[in-house]
Scaffold this active site. Structure first.
Site: not given
Ligand code: MV4
Length: 659
Positions: A116, A200, A235, A292
């Protein structure tokens, strides 16, 4: 074009890929584990290869087994689906070294998006917006705290090694920063053996909006618009839709072009998804890129009319993208609901079992069901408990929503607990209709989406009793002595008596035939309420007029357990005493077997004092169970048979003295 493609997956996505491959005239190879020997995807493929034990770690996740199956069957290419090895660089590498085409991105692209933080560094170079924050290597407290102070609170601490929501901590003010950082680092080290953190700006009401991108090997790249996947639980996506409500064409173009830049920055090829956080002010920020085809790709197919698996096969075969950006357009609105074998009332724990009854909504141009199971299949505990994806299209969001609500009502499953009622509550909620979407939707609307459904129990009991009577009459279709009319009821009215259990409660239903000829009019007493009902059976549905109110129900049966699907709710009932008013019942001396049969169960003992209507024993004859009852108060003085005994017509079963 490829002659033969191996699908390295199972369930609905394997079936879905096989469908398109077949339509393109491509031979298909399925792989299956022990648990999937009789699975739908194996039946659909032209050939299949057993690859190992049920556990995914011994079958679908073993690269060598996939590669060997492809070599053994002479497959030109491998489609990985999603999940399992779909983003596994080793499979992609093994394909290259065995001269098998991997239907997906190049190895380098998979690796580039695998980290990430590396992905974010790449994005910042091609003007893909990132959430304001600090992603540096210097982890000194003062450096991180100054960054937080500068961007303003609340901020979000994220473990670089984390993902999928793990390793995130909100910090709402400067004075709690130091303790929060210490705690977050400690948790991250424990969970990921790494405590590097990034800071963040915390978006308090973000939406999850993702862009479908497609690139070919000739430098072309397009976006096929966006999907809003904000309705998530822990999630996990629950509902997806396209296009994203309220997104302007300008925002769509800006996000789409950013996504294509992201893909082309890593020389992407094939289908990919770039995920963004979409803020309330219209800003959007890169989250991650998935290399994907996603579970939710059908909503994009429904609004663009494109077959993304066909695009994957053509692009992997070296063709240029089938459409340019200017040739792509979107029409209408689509939703996808993920139908799962899970129990929302038990923290969504997966449920396994047999799909005793599985009725999909009728498919059309507007309603699509992607599934990998059929009635009678087991929902295995080895894999993701998805039963199906229900996808609907409408000319606008409102029409698509109405169609989804109707289709969900016609999705009838018995044998495993599902999340269908939970999905219905979301789609029926006002907040969803008003598109008040953000990633906190389920939490914010938990009172509405988790409230227990109101059921009309008396109506369900009535419908089930009528179903039992009418379906048995339909089955009998003969001069079966149990149903020939009054022969064994000694001139009593045609009474049917049932005892049902609903959870812990017991309910008695008495049904009286009002006219024996038409068989359609009844007087029904449920507990203390009586009403007149006309009813008829159509296939598996019972249609009734109760107090001049029309009712329809579908009944699913498994032994003495029933699921009654009414228009408002689904009710589970257990028949604890079969119809004991529609069989032999007489006074003293009348307890003779009307025909050859078997004593199934003795419900009383010799000497028992009984009241009128009490069940005494159960006989089975002609595959039907009938209960012998006392029609008046009295005592059972003798019982002449035991459970399991065969009896002949005319045998006296027991002696009885009326009191
Ligand atoms: C965020 C955020 C708010 N602000 N970052 C969750 C997992 C990973 N995909 C990123 N996530 C979030 N990052 C900032 N700066 C809120 C989330 C988030 C979320 C994002 C997408 C879909 C569902 C989510 C559920 C909870 C939190």
């Amino acid at each position: 074009m490829f002659k033969k493609v191996l699908i390295a997956n199972r369930g609905e996505i394997a079936c879905r890929v096989i469908k398109t491959a077949k339509a393109m005239g491509i031979q298909t190879v399925a792989v299956f584990s022990d648990a999937d020997r009789d699975a739908l995807h194996v039946k659909m493929a032209d050939e299949s290869v057993h690859i190992g034990a049920s556990a995914a770690q011994e079958s679908y996740l073993v690269v060598d087994k996939i590669i060997n199956a492809a070599i053994k069957t002479g497959a030109d290419a491998i489609h990985p689906g999603y999940g399992f090895l779909s983003e596994n660089a080793t499979l992609a590498e093994q394909c290259v070294s065995n001269n098998i085409v991997f239907i997906g991105p190049p190895v380098a692209a998979i690796k580039a998006m695998g980290s990430k933080s590396a992905a974010k560094n790449i994005m910042s170079k091609v003007d893909v917006p990132l959430v304001p924050g600090y992603h540096g290597d210097n982890q000194d407290l003062q450096v991180l705290k100054s960054a937080a102070d500068e961007m303003g609170y609340p901020v979000l601490l994220k473990a670089v090694a984390g993902g999928g929501g793990k390793g995130m901590r909100q910090v709402w003010s400067a004075d709690e920063f130091e303790s929060a950082l210490k705690q977050a680092k400690s948790e991250s080290m424990a969970s990921f053996a790494d405590d590097v953190m990034l800071v963040e700006k915390y978006l308090t009401q973000p939406r999850h909006v993702e862009i479908q991108v497609f690139c070919d090997a000739h430098g072309n790249g397009v976006y096929l618009f966006e999907r809003d996947c904000s309705i998530q639980r822990r999630h996990q996506k629950v509902i997806e839709e396209a296009p994203a409500p309220g997104m302007s064409d300008e925002q769509r173009q800006a996000m789409g072009e950013a996504a294509v830049r992201a893909a082309q920055a890593i020389d992407y090829e094939g289908a990919g998804t770039v995920e963004f956080l979409f803020d309330t002010d219209g800003s959007f920020y890169f989250m991650e890129m998935n290399t994907r085809l996603q579970v939710e790709h059908p909503v994009t197919e429904m609004i663009t009319g494109e077959d993304l698996v066909e695009w994957q096969l053509r692009v992997a075969n070296g063709e240029s993208l089938p459409k340019t950006q200017q040739q792509l357009s979107h029409t209408g609105h689509a939703f996808e609901a993920r139908i799962y074998a899970e129990d929302p009332d038990n923290d969504f724990l997966p449920t396994s079992g047999t799909l005793e009854f599985l009725q999909n909504p009728p498919e059309s141009n507007n309603v699509r069901v992607d599934t990998g199971v059929q009635q009678g299949d087991e929902i295995s505990p080895y894999y993701d408990p998805m039963i199906a994806k229900l996808i609907v299209w409408g000319e606008d969001r409102s029409q698509a929503l109405t169609r989804m609500q109707a289709a969900l009502q016609e999705f009838r499953i018995f044998g495993v607990t599902t999340n269908i009622a939970f999905l219905q509550k979301i789609f029926n909620s006002q907040a969803f209709a008003q598109a008040k979407l953000d990633t906190g939707f389920i939490e914010k609307n938990k009172d509405e989406v988790f409230k227990s459904t109101e059921i009309n129990l008396d109506s369900s009991l009535t419908m089930l009793a009528l179903y039992c009577i009418l379906s048995r009459r339909q089955e009998a279709k003969s001069d079966n002595p149990w149903h020939s009319g009054n022969a064994f009821r000694m001139n009593q009215p045609n009474h049917h008596r049932f005892q049902f259990e609903h959870g812990e409660s017991i309910h008695h239903v008495v049904v009286e035939d009002l006219d024996k000829d038409s068989n359609n009019n009844f007087r029904v007493s449920v507990n203390e309420t009586t009403c007149n009902v006309s009813a008829q059976l159509k296939n598996d549905s019972i249609i009734a007029e109760i107090n001049r109110h029309s009712e329809k129900a579908v009944v699913a049966v498994s032994n003495s357990n029933f699921r009654v699907f009414t228009e408002d709710a689904t009710v589970d009932l257990n028949l604890s005493l079969p119809d004991y008013g529609d069989s032999v019942s007489g006074g003293a001396g009348d307890f003779c077997a009307p025909m050859n049969g078997t004593v199934v169960e003795l419900l009383v003992e010799k000497g028992a004092s009984v009241s009128a209507g009490d069940a005494l024993l159960v006989l089975e004859a002609m595959k039907m169970q009938n209960t012998i009852v006392a029609s008046e108060d009295g005592t059972v003085t003798e019982i002449f048979f035991s459970s399991g005994d065969l009896v002949s017509g005319g045998d006296e079963l027991l002696s009885f003295e009326a009191s």
